[in-house]
Enzyme design. Structure first.
Site, PDB file in Angstrom:
ATOM      1  N   SER A 157      -4.753  -7.070   4.437  1.00 50.52           N
ATOM      2  CA  SER A 157      -4.977  -8.506   4.652  1.00 50.52           C
ATOM      3  C   SER A 157      -3.684  -9.024   5.272  1.00 50.52           C
ATOM      4  O   SER A 157      -2.603  -8.605   4.856  1.00 50.52           O
ATOM      5  CB  SER A 157      -5.219  -9.202   3.312  1.00 50.52           C
ATOM      6  OG  SER A 157      -5.772 -10.477   3.488  1.00 50.52           O
ATOM      7  N   LEU A 204     -10.183  -4.594  10.047  1.00 48.96           N
ATOM      8  CA  LEU A 204     -10.875  -5.579   9.202  1.00 48.96           C
ATOM      9  C   LEU A 204     -11.907  -6.385   9.988  1.00 48.96           C
ATOM     10  O   LEU A 204     -12.888  -6.877   9.429  1.00 48.96           O
ATOM     11  CB  LEU A 204      -9.850  -6.558   8.605  1.00 48.96           C
ATOM     12  CG  LEU A 204      -8.861  -5.970   7.590  1.00 48.96           C
ATOM     13  CD1 LEU A 204      -7.774  -6.995   7.263  1.00 48.96           C
ATOM     14  CD2 LEU A 204      -9.577  -5.549   6.318  1.00 48.96           C
ATOM     15  N   LYS A 210      -6.263 -15.986   0.904  1.00 53.58           N
ATOM     16  CA  LYS A 210      -6.353 -15.090  -0.250  1.00 53.58           C
ATOM     17  C   LYS A 210      -7.406 -15.586  -1.245  1.00 53.58           C
ATOM     18  O   LYS A 210      -8.134 -14.796  -1.838  1.00 53.58           O
ATOM     19  CB  LYS A 210      -4.987 -14.965  -0.942  1.00 53.58           C
ATOM     20  CG  LYS A 210      -3.910 -14.312  -0.113  1.00 53.58           C
ATOM     21  CD  LYS A 210      -4.290 -12.940   0.403  1.00 53.58           C
ATOM     22  CE  LYS A 210      -4.344 -11.859  -0.650  1.00 53.58           C
ATOM     23  NZ  LYS A 210      -4.769 -10.546  -0.069  1.00 53.58           N
ATOM     24  N   LYS A 225       4.847   4.804  12.889  1.00 51.69           N
ATOM     25  CA  LYS A 225       4.479   4.026  11.700  1.00 51.69           C
ATOM     26  C   LYS A 225       4.008   4.919  10.539  1.00 51.69           C
ATOM     27  O   LYS A 225       4.204   4.593   9.376  1.00 51.69           O
ATOM     28  CB  LYS A 225       3.356   3.044  12.084  1.00 51.69           C
ATOM     29  CG  LYS A 225       3.413   1.772  11.301  1.00 51.69           C
ATOM     30  CD  LYS A 225       2.581   0.699  11.942  1.00 51.69           C
ATOM     31  CE  LYS A 225       2.584  -0.538  11.085  1.00 51.69           C
ATOM     32  NZ  LYS A 225       1.761  -1.591  11.648  1.00 51.69           N
ATOM     33  N   ALA A 260       0.820  -1.212   0.000  1.00 52.23           N
ATOM     34  CA  ALA A 260       0.000   0.000   0.000  1.00 52.23           C
ATOM     35  C   ALA A 260       0.855   1.264   0.000  1.00 52.23           C
ATOM     36  O   ALA A 260       0.477   2.281  -0.594  1.00 52.23           O
ATOM     37  CB  ALA A 260      -0.927   0.004   1.207  1.00 52.23           C
TER      38      ALA A 260
END
Ligand code: NAP
Length: 346
Positions: A88, A67, A167, A45, A19
């Site tokens: 994820s 999530l 996944k 972070k 990302a």
């Protein structure tokens, strides 16, 4: 379907390795990113993204989202015509595959897509899936000239290749939800192993661990004959961007620069750093890898079905439809390693 670039775009898991470069690409183009993170107060972070924002024309607005929490993405996706769902867990050492991988991957995807359906603003969702949802074990490539996006991983489970299972189940859930509505279309990005320097040099993705292991002596007796695909993290960001903004982008997209293997990846590093690091010099015999597997956290079944079987993913669609021009892996690997040296990671 055209995305209005003056509207914000959402990126889930913005502090992640993949990302990070996507957020950079988006803010380089002057876009406003609704960046979801688990902890917006973790200044340490966020500092890498904040540094980028101070140098680039776009804006980042942080939203706290998890999530595992229903409705968590409701606020972040408001007003976003384009959503990139990258968050994820990518961890290979886990205690409970359902709790640590499958639940966050699948329920997380459902949560994000439910929030999008509530907002009514979204026109396209780009999901970061993986080559792991295309095949489960390298043995499945046998007998085929190449493997493309039409293939689905039908072999992974909670007990065998649980990350790949997470996944696959998450991508299947996304396609199922997308079929039940006509507000947005779904495009998936299915990268092979992602390598190259991170926006955060101290990333925790498995990509960092694997490349570090090539130089820390883990494979000094030799590397297992693991055939894999690999791709530069900066190319993966461009793939997401193009999948988001090219009206013609569609379906699943394998993103992989080359079919390669562990020893070849390490040899890119060895050529640049001929001394000083115990890079693997040869292939370990499969029997030794099979015997030692449980000691290093692999199952013998995994070794049996993967070691020695060439991997043959086709990246043709990504070149033709997403117009990708891949970075040579030699550059990806050496740039990655240089970043590790500069930051005393290795
Ligand atoms: P990463 O750096 O570990 O990123 C994972 C991201 O998911 C992090 O931002 C993490 O948030 C977020 N996340 C995990 N659990 C979460 C939860 N419960 N709630 C909210 N966010 C959560 O790994 P990565 O390599 O960038 O992986 C990103 C995506 O690329 C994943 O979908 C992965 O499957 C996919 N992918 C990666 C590779 C690869 O080789 N790296 C290859 C193919 C596909 P925190 O920052 O808070 O931990």
């Amino acid at each position: 379907m055209k995305i209005n670039k003056s509207a914000p775009v959402m990126v889930t898991g913005a502090t992640g390795y993949v990302a990070g470069h996507l957020v950079k690409t988006l803010i380089s183009e002057g876009l406003t990113v609704h960046a979801t993170v688990r902890d917006p107060n973790n200044i340490e972070k966020l500092k890498y993204l904040n540094d980028l924002e101070s140098q680039l024309p776009g804006k980042i607005k942080y939203f706290k989202a998890d999530l595992l929490q229903d409705g968590s993405f409701d606020e972040a996706c408001k007003g976003c015509e384009l959503v990139f769902h990258t968050a994820s867990p990518f961890k290979l050492e886990i205690k409970d595959p359902q709790r640590d991988l499958v639940t966050p991957a699948v329920n997380g995807t459902q949560n994000v897509l439910q929030s999008i359906n509530k907002s009514k603003d979204c026109k396209r969702v780009v999901l970061t899936s993986s080559c792991a949802s295309i095949i489960g074990d390298a043995i499945e490539c046998e007998g085929r000239e190449y493997t493309d996006e039409s293939n689905w991983n039908e072999t992974s489970s909670l007990d065998h290749q649980p990350y790949s299972y997470s996944k696959t189940m998450a991508e299947k859930a996304a396609w199922e939800i997308s079929k039940g509505q006509d507000q947005w279309d779904l495009v998936t990005i299915n990268p092979s192993l992602v390598v190259g320097p991170g926006i955060n040099p101290f990333g925790t993705s498995e990509s960092f661990k694997l490349v570090k292991q090539m130089a820390d002596g883990t494979f000094k007796m030799g590397a297992p004959a693991f055939y894999i695909g690999a791709v530069d993290v900066r190319d993966v960001a461009i793939a997401h961007y193009n999948a988001g903004f090219m009206p013609s982008a569609s379906g699943r997209n394998i993103i992989s620069a080359e079919n390669t293997d562990m020893l070849s990846l390490a040899s890119h590093l060895k050529r640049k750093y001929p001394t000083g690091y115990p890079f693997p010099k040869s292939i370990l015999p499969k029997t030794i890898v099979w015997l030692a597997a449980p000691l290093v956290g692999f199952t013998r079944k995994m070794i049996k079905l993967n070691v020695g079987y060439p991997w043959n993913m086709s990246n043709l669609k990504s070149k033709e439809e997403l117009k990708l021009e891949y970075t040579p892996l030699e550059k990806s690997m050496t740039d990655f390693f240089e970043q590790m040296i500069e930051n005393n990671i290795i």
